[in-house]
Design a protein around this motif. Structure first.
Motif, PDB file in Angstrom:
ATOM      1  N   ARG A  77      -5.177  -1.263  -5.463  1.00  0.00           N
ATOM      2  CA  ARG A  77      -4.519  -2.616  -4.863  1.00  0.00           C
ATOM      3  C   ARG A  77      -5.456  -3.524  -4.491  1.00  0.00           C
ATOM      4  O   ARG A  77      -6.791  -3.397  -3.994  1.00  0.00           O
ATOM      5  CB  ARG A  77      -3.758  -2.129  -3.642  1.00  0.00           C
ATOM      6  CG  ARG A  77      -3.171  -3.302  -2.720  1.00  0.00           C
ATOM      7  CD  ARG A  77      -2.649  -3.070  -1.556  1.00  0.00           C
ATOM      8  NE  ARG A  77      -3.697  -2.173  -0.597  1.00  0.00           N
ATOM      9  CZ  ARG A  77      -4.508  -2.920   0.063  1.00  0.00           C
ATOM     10  NH1 ARG A  77      -4.522  -4.086   0.106  1.00  0.00           N
ATOM     11  NH2 ARG A  77      -5.709  -2.298   0.890  1.00  0.00           N
ATOM     12  N   ARG A  78      -5.390  -4.922  -4.450  1.00  0.00           N
ATOM     13  CA  ARG A  78      -6.176  -5.844  -3.887  1.00  0.00           C
ATOM     14  C   ARG A  78      -5.094  -7.083  -3.224  1.00  0.00           C
ATOM     15  O   ARG A  78      -4.475  -7.199  -4.202  1.00  0.00           O
ATOM     16  CB  ARG A  78      -6.970  -6.638  -4.949  1.00  0.00           C
ATOM     17  CG  ARG A  78      -7.788  -7.972  -4.571  1.00  0.00           C
ATOM     18  CD  ARG A  78      -8.939  -7.179  -3.924  1.00  0.00           C
ATOM     19  NE  ARG A  78     -10.006  -8.352  -3.436  1.00  0.00           N
ATOM     20  CZ  ARG A  78     -10.153  -9.054  -2.254  1.00  0.00           C
ATOM     21  NH1 ARG A  78      -9.263  -8.527  -1.475  1.00  0.00           N
ATOM     22  NH2 ARG A  78     -11.125 -10.007  -2.106  1.00  0.00           N
ATOM     23  N   ALA A  79      -5.349  -7.180  -2.331  1.00  0.00           N
ATOM     24  CA  ALA A  79      -4.467  -7.966  -1.231  1.00  0.00           C
ATOM     25  C   ALA A  79      -2.857  -7.365  -1.566  1.00  0.00           C
ATOM     26  O   ALA A  79      -2.971  -6.241  -1.115  1.00  0.00           O
ATOM     27  CB  ALA A  79      -4.544  -9.337  -1.667  1.00  0.00           C
ATOM     28  N   LYS A  80      -1.916  -8.270  -1.943  1.00  0.00           N
ATOM     29  CA  LYS A  80      -0.735  -7.587  -2.209  1.00  0.00           C
ATOM     30  C   LYS A  80      -0.462  -7.522  -3.663  1.00  0.00           C
ATOM     31  O   LYS A  80       0.884  -7.505  -4.054  1.00  0.00           O
ATOM     32  CB  LYS A  80       0.452  -8.744  -1.490  1.00  0.00           C
ATOM     33  CG  LYS A  80       0.214  -8.619   0.149  1.00  0.00           C
ATOM     34  CD  LYS A  80       1.573  -9.393   0.674  1.00  0.00           C
ATOM     35  CE  LYS A  80       1.399 -10.691   0.615  1.00  0.00           C
ATOM     36  NZ  LYS A  80       2.603 -11.340   1.337  1.00  0.00           N
ATOM     37  N   GLU A 127       0.848  -1.304  -0.061  1.00  0.00           N
ATOM     38  CA  GLU A 127      -0.060  -0.041  -0.050  1.00  0.00           C
ATOM     39  C   GLU A 127       0.974   1.263   0.178  1.00  0.00           C
ATOM     40  O   GLU A 127       0.464   2.001  -0.666  1.00  0.00           O
ATOM     41  CB  GLU A 127      -0.906   0.005   1.307  1.00  0.00           C
ATOM     42  CG  GLU A 127      -1.806   1.237   1.427  1.00  0.00           C
ATOM     43  CD  GLU A 127      -2.737   1.254   0.200  1.00  0.00           C
ATOM     44  OE1 GLU A 127      -3.457   2.504   0.023  1.00  0.00           O
ATOM     45  OE2 GLU A 127      -3.097   0.395  -0.582  1.00  0.00           O
ATOM     46  N   VAL A 128       1.901   1.279   0.934  1.00  0.00           N
ATOM     47  CA  VAL A 128       2.713   2.373   0.772  1.00  0.00           C
ATOM     48  C   VAL A 128       3.615   2.754  -0.697  1.00  0.00           C
ATOM     49  O   VAL A 128       3.568   3.817  -1.197  1.00  0.00           O
ATOM     50  CB  VAL A 128       4.031   2.293   2.024  1.00  0.00           C
ATOM     51  CG1 VAL A 128       5.260   3.238   1.525  1.00  0.00           C
ATOM     52  CG2 VAL A 128       3.296   2.402   3.163  1.00  0.00           C
ATOM     53  N   GLU A 152     -10.766  -7.437   2.439  1.00  0.00           N
ATOM     54  CA  GLU A 152      -9.695  -6.750   2.666  1.00  0.00           C
ATOM     55  C   GLU A 152      -9.789  -6.040   4.150  1.00  0.00           C
ATOM     56  O   GLU A 152     -10.850  -5.927   4.645  1.00  0.00           O
ATOM     57  CB  GLU A 152      -9.787  -5.229   1.801  1.00  0.00           C
ATOM     58  CG  GLU A 152      -9.516  -5.446   0.527  1.00  0.00           C
ATOM     59  CD  GLU A 152      -7.881  -5.424   0.339  1.00  0.00           C
ATOM     60  OE1 GLU A 152      -6.992  -5.182   0.872  1.00  0.00           O
ATOM     61  OE2 GLU A 152      -7.402  -6.162  -0.845  1.00  0.00           O
ATOM     62  N   PRO A 153      -8.518  -6.237   4.900  1.00  0.00           N
ATOM     63  CA  PRO A 153      -8.811  -6.030   6.352  1.00  0.00           C
ATOM     64  C   PRO A 153      -9.175  -4.712   6.899  1.00  0.00           C
ATOM     65  O   PRO A 153      -9.490  -4.495   8.017  1.00  0.00           O
ATOM     66  CB  PRO A 153      -7.503  -6.329   6.860  1.00  0.00           C
ATOM     67  CG  PRO A 153      -6.385  -6.313   5.589  1.00  0.00           C
ATOM     68  CD  PRO A 153      -7.285  -6.669   4.484  1.00  0.00           C
ATOM     69  N   LEU A 154      -8.847  -3.601   6.080  1.00  0.00           N
ATOM     70  CA  LEU A 154      -8.947  -2.283   6.440  1.00  0.00           C
ATOM     71  C   LEU A 154     -10.612  -1.625   5.947  1.00  0.00           C
ATOM     72  O   LEU A 154     -10.847  -0.685   5.859  1.00  0.00           O
ATOM     73  CB  LEU A 154      -8.142  -1.179   6.109  1.00  0.00           C
ATOM     74  CG  LEU A 154      -6.609  -1.626   6.689  1.00  0.00           C
ATOM     75  CD1 LEU A 154      -5.697  -0.801   6.080  1.00  0.00           C
ATOM     76  CD2 LEU A 154      -6.754  -1.507   7.924  1.00  0.00           C
ATOM     77  N   THR A 155     -11.461  -2.754   5.492  1.00  0.00           N
ATOM     78  CA  THR A 155     -12.855  -2.382   5.066  1.00  0.00           C
ATOM     79  C   THR A 155     -13.619  -2.879   6.155  1.00  0.00           C
ATOM     80  O   THR A 155     -13.445  -3.742   6.907  1.00  0.00           O
ATOM     81  CB  THR A 155     -13.074  -2.951   3.677  1.00  0.00           C
ATOM     82  OG1 THR A 155     -12.826  -4.483   3.783  1.00  0.00           O
ATOM     83  CG2 THR A 155     -12.084  -2.622   2.740  1.00  0.00           C
TER      84      THR A 155
END
Length: 269
Positions: A54-57, A8-9, A132-135
């Motif tokens: 982005r999706r996952a990595k 993500e960065v 996604e973990p941040l959703t």
């Protein structure tokens, strides 16, 4: 290995340089990555970058013609450089833009990927991924229900991309410590209350890592070459034999699923 925050960065780092830019050339110097680079990536030439997602990595360079899919693998790095910057060893792919910038992919181990996705389709690698973990889609109810009847240890459970994407080894260790959960405990034996805490700590830990620019261990640096600073915030990962920052007990390390796992025998039950 870059994990979700590092990816993500990278996305945040490269987007301002390539979004809305026209792709003038795609140079593939070595097409033998984890999978062969498909010829379809040349469809990028002449296209305008609509965005970087982005999706996952997996990172996506999105255009009307389709999307290039990039995965950094074990040691991949993306840099945005001027076109005349000299190549270095393992610079396998360049995407050149009309503004004179180049998105350069470097990968010493070649475990990464550079693939193609047609418009309005989903690549086969992505069809069975978890939320996604941040959703909002990822919450304690989801995690608790997915865990019922599972005998697999909880650390492996939360690292399963079918359950939730992107909770790699570093962040699984940290989140389980913060939630007070023994990484060796069967996923199906953990209470709903513990999963409420674990879900919150997964979200908080990943979000903080992104804010800090990722975790630099061996390979990762940001797209601008600067290191990530979340390594300074690690509570258990890589600290075996040192005192727990919460209770002063000596932290331990074991192998779980062939990965180093770190925990506090007093704080985690």
């Amino acid at each position: 290995m870059p994990e979700l925050p590092e990816v993500e960065v990278s996305r945040l780092g490269i987007t301002p340089h390539i979004e809305n830019q026209i792709i003038t050339q795609v140079v593939v110097r070595n097409g033998q990555l984890r999978w062969p680079v498909p010829e379809e990536v040349q469809l990028l030439v002449g296209q305008t970058v609509m965005g970087v997602s982005r999706r996952a990595k997996y990172l996506f360079i999105d255009t009307q013609a389709g999307s290039a899919i990039l995965h950094l693998g074990m040691s991949g790095k993306l840099r945005v450089v001027d076109k005349d910057v000299a190549l270095v060893k393992h610079d396998h792919i360049d995407i050149e833009f009309s503004n004179g910038k180049v998105l350069r992919y470097n990968d010493p181990r070649r475990f990464g990927a550079f693939l193609w996705q047609q418009p309005n389709t989903t690549h086969a690698l992505l069809t069975k991924l978890g939320p996604e973990p941040l959703t909002d889609e990822f919450d304690s109810t989801w995690l608790f229900e997915k865990s019922r009847g599972k005998s697999t240890v909880v650390k492996n459970f939360i690292m399963d991309n079918h359950v939730v994407v992107g909770v790699g080894n570093i962040y699984a260790n940290e989140s389980l410590f913060k939630a007070g959960i023994d990484p060796r405990k069967p996923a199906g034996k953990i209470s709903k209350q513990k999963y409420v805490a674990l879900t919150a700590h997964i979200k908080q830990t990943l979000a903080e890592a992104i804010k800090q620019g990722g975790t630099t261990l061996k390979d990762f640096t940001q797209s601008d070459g600067n290191p990530g600073y979340f390594a300074q915030e690690l509570l258990v990962y890589g600290r075996a034999g040192k005192a727990c920052l919460s209770c002063d007990s000596i932290l331990k390390s074991i192998k779980i699923g062939q990965r180093n796992s770190f925990y506090c025998p007093s704080c985690q039950h």
